[in-house]
Design a protein around this motif. Structure first.
Motif, PDB file in Angstrom:
ATOM      1  N   GLY A   1       0.815  -1.217   0.000  1.00  0.00           N
ATOM      2  CA  GLY A   1       0.000   0.000   0.000  1.00  0.00           C
ATOM      3  C   GLY A   1       0.844   1.261   0.000  1.00  0.00           C
ATOM      4  O   GLY A   1       0.593   2.193  -0.768  1.00  0.00           O
ATOM      5  N   ILE A   2       1.879   1.286   0.866  1.00  0.00           N
ATOM      6  CA  ILE A   2       2.756   2.457   0.934  1.00  0.00           C
ATOM      7  C   ILE A   2       3.502   2.632  -0.388  1.00  0.00           C
ATOM      8  O   ILE A   2       3.622   3.747  -0.922  1.00  0.00           O
ATOM      9  CB  ILE A   2       3.753   2.316   2.104  1.00  0.00           C
ATOM     10  CG1 ILE A   2       2.993   2.353   3.446  1.00  0.00           C
ATOM     11  CG2 ILE A   2       4.796   3.427   2.051  1.00  0.00           C
ATOM     12  CD1 ILE A   2       3.865   2.068   4.643  1.00  0.00           C
ATOM     13  N   SER A   3       4.013   1.505  -0.926  1.00  0.00           N
ATOM     14  CA  SER A   3       4.745   1.557  -2.194  1.00  0.00           C
ATOM     15  C   SER A   3       3.851   2.076  -3.316  1.00  0.00           C
ATOM     16  O   SER A   3       4.287   2.885  -4.149  1.00  0.00           O
ATOM     17  CB  SER A   3       5.282   0.175  -2.559  1.00  0.00           C
ATOM     18  OG  SER A   3       6.169  -0.296  -1.571  1.00  0.00           O
ATOM     19  N   PHE A   4       2.579   1.605  -3.326  1.00  0.00           N
ATOM     20  CA  PHE A   4       1.653   2.041  -4.375  1.00  0.00           C
ATOM     21  C   PHE A   4       1.404   3.532  -4.308  1.00  0.00           C
ATOM     22  O   PHE A   4       1.413   4.227  -5.327  1.00  0.00           O
ATOM     23  CB  PHE A   4       0.335   1.275  -4.260  1.00  0.00           C
ATOM     24  CG  PHE A   4      -0.690   1.686  -5.283  1.00  0.00           C
ATOM     25  CD1 PHE A   4      -0.573   1.290  -6.604  1.00  0.00           C
ATOM     26  CD2 PHE A   4      -1.768   2.493  -4.932  1.00  0.00           C
ATOM     27  CE1 PHE A   4      -1.503   1.677  -7.555  1.00  0.00           C
ATOM     28  CE2 PHE A   4      -2.708   2.883  -5.872  1.00  0.00           C
ATOM     29  CZ  PHE A   4      -2.570   2.468  -7.188  1.00  0.00           C
ATOM     30  N   ILE A   5       1.197   4.041  -3.089  1.00  0.00           N
ATOM     31  CA  ILE A   5       0.930   5.474  -2.919  1.00  0.00           C
ATOM     32  C   ILE A   5       2.130   6.302  -3.379  1.00  0.00           C
ATOM     33  O   ILE A   5       1.990   7.306  -4.091  1.00  0.00           O
ATOM     34  CB  ILE A   5       0.585   5.791  -1.444  1.00  0.00           C
ATOM     35  CG1 ILE A   5      -0.775   5.167  -1.077  1.00  0.00           C
ATOM     36  CG2 ILE A   5       0.546   7.302  -1.216  1.00  0.00           C
ATOM     37  CD1 ILE A   5      -1.100   5.250   0.399  1.00  0.00           C
ATOM     38  N   ILE A   6       3.346   5.847  -2.980  1.00  0.00           N
ATOM     39  CA  ILE A   6       4.549   6.583  -3.374  1.00  0.00           C
ATOM     40  C   ILE A   6       4.738   6.534  -4.884  1.00  0.00           C
ATOM     41  O   ILE A   6       5.002   7.554  -5.534  1.00  0.00           O
ATOM     42  CB  ILE A   6       5.792   6.010  -2.658  1.00  0.00           C
ATOM     43  CG1 ILE A   6       5.686   6.246  -1.141  1.00  0.00           C
ATOM     44  CG2 ILE A   6       7.068   6.641  -3.203  1.00  0.00           C
ATOM     45  CD1 ILE A   6       6.791   5.581  -0.340  1.00  0.00           C
ATOM     46  N   LEU A   7       4.604   5.320  -5.456  1.00  0.00           N
ATOM     47  CA  LEU A   7       4.791   5.168  -6.903  1.00  0.00           C
ATOM     48  C   LEU A   7       3.742   5.942  -7.683  1.00  0.00           C
ATOM     49  O   LEU A   7       4.057   6.618  -8.671  1.00  0.00           O
ATOM     50  CB  LEU A   7       4.741   3.691  -7.280  1.00  0.00           C
ATOM     51  CG  LEU A   7       5.957   2.851  -6.892  1.00  0.00           C
ATOM     52  CD1 LEU A   7       5.654   1.365  -7.070  1.00  0.00           C
ATOM     53  CD2 LEU A   7       7.167   3.232  -7.715  1.00  0.00           C
ATOM     54  N   LEU A   8       2.475   5.834  -7.237  1.00  0.00           N
ATOM     55  CA  LEU A   8       1.397   6.534  -7.927  1.00  0.00           C
ATOM     56  C   LEU A   8       1.617   8.037  -7.892  1.00  0.00           C
ATOM     57  O   LEU A   8       1.484   8.728  -8.913  1.00  0.00           O
ATOM     58  CB  LEU A   8       0.049   6.176  -7.292  1.00  0.00           C
ATOM     59  CG  LEU A   8      -1.191   6.814  -7.924  1.00  0.00           C
ATOM     60  CD1 LEU A   8      -1.371   6.314  -9.356  1.00  0.00           C
ATOM     61  CD2 LEU A   8      -2.436   6.507  -7.096  1.00  0.00           C
ATOM     62  N   SER A   9       1.975   8.558  -6.727  1.00  0.00           N
ATOM     63  CA  SER A   9       2.215   9.998  -6.592  1.00  0.00           C
ATOM     64  C   SER A   9       3.373  10.447  -7.477  1.00  0.00           C
ATOM     65  O   SER A   9       3.317  11.508  -8.114  1.00  0.00           O
ATOM     66  CB  SER A   9       2.514  10.348  -5.126  1.00  0.00           C
ATOM     67  OG  SER A   9       1.450   9.963  -4.286  1.00  0.00           O
ATOM     68  N   THR A  10       4.427   9.610  -7.512  1.00  0.00           N
ATOM     69  CA  THR A  10       5.602   9.963  -8.312  1.00  0.00           C
ATOM     70  C   THR A  10       5.281   9.957  -9.796  1.00  0.00           C
ATOM     71  O   THR A  10       5.662  10.880 -10.534  1.00  0.00           O
ATOM     72  CB  THR A  10       6.752   8.984  -8.024  1.00  0.00           C
ATOM     73  OG1 THR A  10       7.017   8.961  -6.618  1.00  0.00           O
ATOM     74  CG2 THR A  10       8.010   9.401  -8.763  1.00  0.00           C
ATOM     75  N   VAL A  11       4.598   8.894 -10.248  1.00  0.00           N
ATOM     76  CA  VAL A  11       4.277   8.783 -11.671  1.00  0.00           C
ATOM     77  C   VAL A  11       3.332   9.910 -12.100  1.00  0.00           C
ATOM     78  O   VAL A  11       3.523  10.525 -13.158  1.00  0.00           O
ATOM     79  CB  VAL A  11       3.654   7.403 -11.987  1.00  0.00           C
ATOM     80  CG1 VAL A  11       3.101   7.367 -13.402  1.00  0.00           C
ATOM     81  CG2 VAL A  11       4.697   6.304 -11.812  1.00  0.00           C
ATOM     82  N   ILE A  12       2.313  10.189 -11.281  1.00  0.00           N
ATOM     83  CA  ILE A  12       1.386  11.270 -11.627  1.00  0.00           C
ATOM     84  C   ILE A  12       2.099  12.620 -11.569  1.00  0.00           C
ATOM     85  O   ILE A  12       1.887  13.490 -12.428  1.00  0.00           O
ATOM     86  CB  ILE A  12       0.158  11.253 -10.685  1.00  0.00           C
ATOM     87  CG1 ILE A  12      -0.715  10.031 -10.993  1.00  0.00           C
ATOM     88  CG2 ILE A  12      -0.660  12.535 -10.838  1.00  0.00           C
ATOM     89  CD1 ILE A  12      -1.954   9.918 -10.139  1.00  0.00           C
ATOM     90  N   GLY A  13       2.983  12.803 -10.574  1.00  0.00           N
ATOM     91  CA  GLY A  13       3.751  14.040 -10.502  1.00  0.00           C
ATOM     92  C   GLY A  13       4.625  14.234 -11.726  1.00  0.00           C
ATOM     93  O   GLY A  13       4.691  15.333 -12.290  1.00  0.00           O
ATOM     94  N   ALA A  14       5.295  13.147 -12.148  1.00  0.00           N
ATOM     95  CA  ALA A  14       6.110  13.224 -13.363  1.00  0.00           C
ATOM     96  C   ALA A  14       5.241  13.475 -14.589  1.00  0.00           C
ATOM     97  O   ALA A  14       5.636  14.220 -15.498  1.00  0.00           O
ATOM     98  CB  ALA A  14       6.907  11.932 -13.528  1.00  0.00           C
ATOM     99  N   SER A  15       4.044  12.859 -14.611  1.00  0.00           N
ATOM    100  CA  SER A  15       3.122  13.063 -15.736  1.00  0.00           C
ATOM    101  C   SER A  15       2.691  14.523 -15.837  1.00  0.00           C
ATOM    102  O   SER A  15       2.596  15.075 -16.937  1.00  0.00           O
ATOM    103  CB  SER A  15       1.892  12.160 -15.582  1.00  0.00           C
ATOM    104  OG  SER A  15       2.247  10.802 -15.612  1.00  0.00           O
TER     105      SER A  15
END
Length: 395
Positions: free
Chosen positions: A52-66
């Motif tokens: 769950g923590i990894s998903f939130i971090i990855l999702l935030s990072t990918v969307i931020g980069a997007s």
């Protein structure tokens, strides 16, 4: 020489804002951290909390980069003009989509329908939710909004052809069966789609770009020949503007730096998505929905913003152009990945998805047969999207 160095310094000051610098630094710190410590997180004993923590971090990072990609592509689009700018934005987004779909395909679990699920989800989100919001919100603010009907209909014609070949035909063609192309069919279909899409882009960029430019108020009432002449003179005048080439190159470089983290994190993202769907016993189709949301959230927000700025043709270019490009580029790319890796790729829609596909296309054609938007039609598109969401959880 001094003038050139002055231009570069000025371009850097224009591009490298504090927000851009913070976003770029944060994204790359997270990427490097996952590259160093990722193996200790993503193993067979991964706990739900870690996932769950990894998903939130990855999702935030990918969307931020997007969003970083979107910002630079949007700036380039305004400086280069239409339709070049929208194409840069669309290709950037589609590159992200293909990377994420390929990562899930090549991930630990078999997911042969992820390409089809993602493309169909993009269609429902872009062609119903976002177009519906653009028509409704733009209509509430400005009333009936004008758009270039000829360009819009050409988008829809391409969507019908490419979508029919890529998503409907596999269920009825004689070959490998079960929504799957045989190898020979996959190669032939890939070539046909790529050639057709390439020729459409060539015509869009060369002789017919006036069809994809926002018409001036009342312009659609002017006879075609006169409008064509006015559009060309407007385009030619616009193309003579001299942009700061240094700024263009710097923005392009930052755009690439924002894209790279998404590529580097895509494998980890695929592992977490697979784990989350299996652990929560959610429908596998949601993997495609998640990818569609990640990829097209920034572009969708730009389209709604364009409608609220009374630039409805830009909203159309972003939405219909994005989905046309999704089919025109994603289908060949995923088929090619399947051929190279030997992974099974299924593109045929289910019977329920086929009905929603046909209804969406019919409604879209009826929506854009005129010269101006009808706000009430936006509600109809939103209703179809609501049905789509319901069927995900209650098939």
């Amino acid at each position: 020489m001094l003038s050139k160095s002055h231009n570069i310094r000025y371009a850097l000051s224009q591009v490298l804002t504090i927000r851009t610098g913070v976003r770029l630094s944060t994204v790359w710190i997270i990427v490097i951290s996952f590259m160093i410590f990722g193996n200790s997180f993503f193993n067979n004993a991964m706990s739900p909390v870690t996932a769950g923590i990894s998903f939130i971090i990855l999702l935030s990072t990918v969307i931020g980069a997007s969003f970083g990609v979107l910002k630079e592509a949007d700036e380039l689009s305004h400086k280069l003009g239409e339709p070049y700018g929208t194409l840069i934005l669309t290709f950037s987004v589609l590159f992200i989509e293909v990377i994420l779909i390929s990562a899930v395909m090549l991930g630990p679990s078999e997911n042969p329908t992820i390409g089809k699920d993602s493309i169909f989800s993009v269609m429902m989100i872009i062609m119903n939710l976002i177009i519906g919001l653009c028509i409704l919100l733009g209509g509430l603010k400005f009333g009936e909004q004008e758009y270039n009907s000829q360009g819009t209909i050409s988008y829809l014609a391409m969507i019908i052809v490419l979508g029919g070949i890529g998503l409907i035909l596999p269920n009825f063609i004689e070959g490998a069966g079960g929504g799957r192309f045989s190898n020979a069919q996959a190669i032939t279909i890939t070539l046909i789609i790529v050639v057709l899409y390439g020729l459409f882009l060539l015509m869009q960029l060369k002789g017919y770009k006036h069809l994809y430019v926002q018409p001036k108020p009342g312009d659609m009432e002017i006879p075609f020949k006169e409008r064509f002449s006015n559009s060309n003179s407007h385009i030619n005048a616009k193309s003579t503007k001299v942009n700061n080439k240094s700024e263009l190159w710097i923005r392009f470089f930052i755009l690439v730096l924002m894209l790279l983290p998404i590529i580097l994190l895509s494998h980890n993202m695929a592992i977490v998505i697979d784990y989350g769907l299996e652990a929560a016993k959610l429908p596998p189709f949601l993997g495609g929905v998640v990818i569609a949301i990640i990829v097209f959230t920034p572009e969708s927000m730009t389209a709604v913003k364009a409608a609220l700025n009374n630039e409805f043709q830009r909203a159309v270019n972003l939405c219909q152009g994005a989905f046309m490009s999704t089919v025109g580029l994603t289908v060949p790319c995923i088929l090619t990945v399947g051929l190279i890796t030997g992974k099974t790729v299924l593109f045929g829609l289910t019977s329920t998805e086929t009905i929603l596909f046909v209804i969406t296309l019919l409604l879209s054609v009826m929506t854009f047969l005129g010269k101006r938007t009808t706000p009430s039609v936006g509600l109809m598109h939103l209703a179809i999207f609501a049905v789509f969401i319901m069927l995900i959880f209650n098939p």
